[in-house]
Design an enzyme around this catalytic site. Structure first.
Site, short mmCIF file in Angstrom:
data_model
loop_
_atom_site.label_atom_id
_atom_site.label_comp_id
_atom_site.label_asym_id
_atom_site.label_seq_id
_atom_site.Cartn_x
_atom_site.Cartn_y
_atom_site.Cartn_z
N ASP A 120 0.82 -1.21 0.00
CA ASP A 120 0.00 0.00 0.00
C ASP A 120 0.86 1.26 0.00
OD1 ASP A 120 1.05 -0.24 2.52
OD2 ASP A 120 -0.79 0.31 3.57
N ASP A 198 7.43 -4.59 14.06
CA ASP A 198 8.01 -3.25 13.97
C ASP A 198 8.23 -2.64 15.35
OD1 ASP A 198 5.23 -3.25 14.05
OD2 ASP A 198 5.00 -1.49 12.77
#
Length: 354
Positions: A120, A198
């Site tokens: 994306d 992350d």
């Protein structure tokens, strides 16, 4: 595919772009921009790693033929997760996919480094130029562990678009279009987490006091509101991030100012020489004659209050503010440079700040 040639010349190193895909057929928007802007198919092969087995997305990827390599994550099974994490199943699958895909890039194809993007992301015209120019710095400076295309506080009114060539060091792992070396994967793979990879990267045990490079103006933007995180940050921040639109010839610029010693010799004195102002003076647009200014915070609560008041991202991960370096966040407010900074005798991050 055969392993890439082993090159000693860093400017000739093959830097594959690993596109992490799942069930978004809008991956087309990501791939179209990558293929439009890449200067060389040999130097920047595009590898799309698909998880989820989504047929429509697979058809879109296949439609590019030989322009991209399409690899598929073989294990699509559900992952047993603790009951209280049932709603986070997606994050477990993402971590598993990253582990597999990075393993393919570094173990199977044996690349020296890789640029990771998600399906994306749309990239800027100078995305490849940026990574080509910063790659030698990543090789040379052991205090760096990644280069990111993303500025967490990169909203249009908070960056200086006239200084699109400006780069920074940051202690915050930004992700969202980032370059890592094979050695870093050697280090991370054995302890790779089951979920939330992350934020795991942002823990002191993984970061180990290393920094990333990041731009003043982002070289990626995200168009994916639909995703595992259900658009929580998207509507507040992500959709306003300014994507750089003018090509900066980074490979022709001197980027040595980003090496740790030089950066601390120049950046820190610049920050602490800037006159200190109160947040009310900033908001009231007063003391315009001062040029760059500094706003000093004393603790977690004052950092968060100032960040909220000025429209910065106010969350901290393991005590590190987004885009911060030694606790300092650099941004533009009402057309002037502001450094939100801790006192000059700063001694390190407090992981209990969250």
């Amino acid at each position: 595919p055969p392993p890439p040639p082993r090159l000693t010349d860093p400017t000739g190193t093959v830097l594959p772009v690993l596109v992490m895909a799942c069930d978004r057929s809008t991956v087309r928007r990501c791939l179209d921009k990558l293929l439009r802007y890449r200067p060389s198919a040999q130097r920047f092969p595009v590898i799309v790693s698909q998880d989820c087995g989504h047929a429509e997305t697979a058809r879109v990827i296949a439609s590019y033929g030989d322009a991209v390599a399409h690899i598929r994550q073989p294990d699509l099974s559900d992952i047993p997760v603790p009951a209280e994490h049932r709603k986070f199943q997606g994050y477990y699958k993402i971590a598993r996919h990253y582990r597999w895909a990075l393993g393919q890039v570094f173990r199977t194809f044996r690349y020296r480094a890789a640029i990771v993007v998600e399906d994306d992301l749309e990239v800027a015209p100078d995305f490849f130029e940026y990574f080509q120019a910063t790659f030698p710095l990543l090789l040379a400076d052991r205090s760096l562990w990644c280069v990111s295309a993303w500025n967490d506080n990169g909203k249009e009114q908070m960056v200086d678009v006239g200084q699109a060539e400006l780069l920074y060091r940051t202690d915050f792992f930004p992700g969202l279009g980032w370059l890592l070396l094979a050695e870093l994967w050697d280090e991370l793979e054995p302890k790779w987490p089951r979920a939330f990879w992350d934020d795991w990267m942002r823990q002191p045990e993984q970061r180990r006091d290393r920094s990333c490079l990041r731009p003043e103006v982002s070289r990626t933007m995200t168009f994916g509101r639909k995703g595992v995180s259900h658009g929580q940050f998207f509507d507040q921040y992500l959709k306003f991030i300014k994507l750089n639109d003018r090509f900066v010839p980074f490979t022709q610029l001197d980027l040595s100012y980003l090496k740790k010693e030089e950066y601390e010799r120049s950046f820190l004195p610049k920050v602490y020489a800037a006159p200190e102002v109160r947040v009310e003076e900033l908001q009231g647009n007063r003391r315009r004659e001062l040029g760059a200014v500094r706003l000093q915070y004393s603790g977690r609560d004052s950092f968060k209050a100032f960040a909220k008041a000025l429209g910065l991202m106010d969350d901290l991960k393991s005590g590190v503010p987004r885009a911060g370096y030694r606790g300092i966040v650099s941004f533009v407010y009402r057309g002037r440079r502001v450094y939100l900074a801790p006192p000059a005798d700063w001694t390190g991050y407090d992981p209990s700040w969250s």
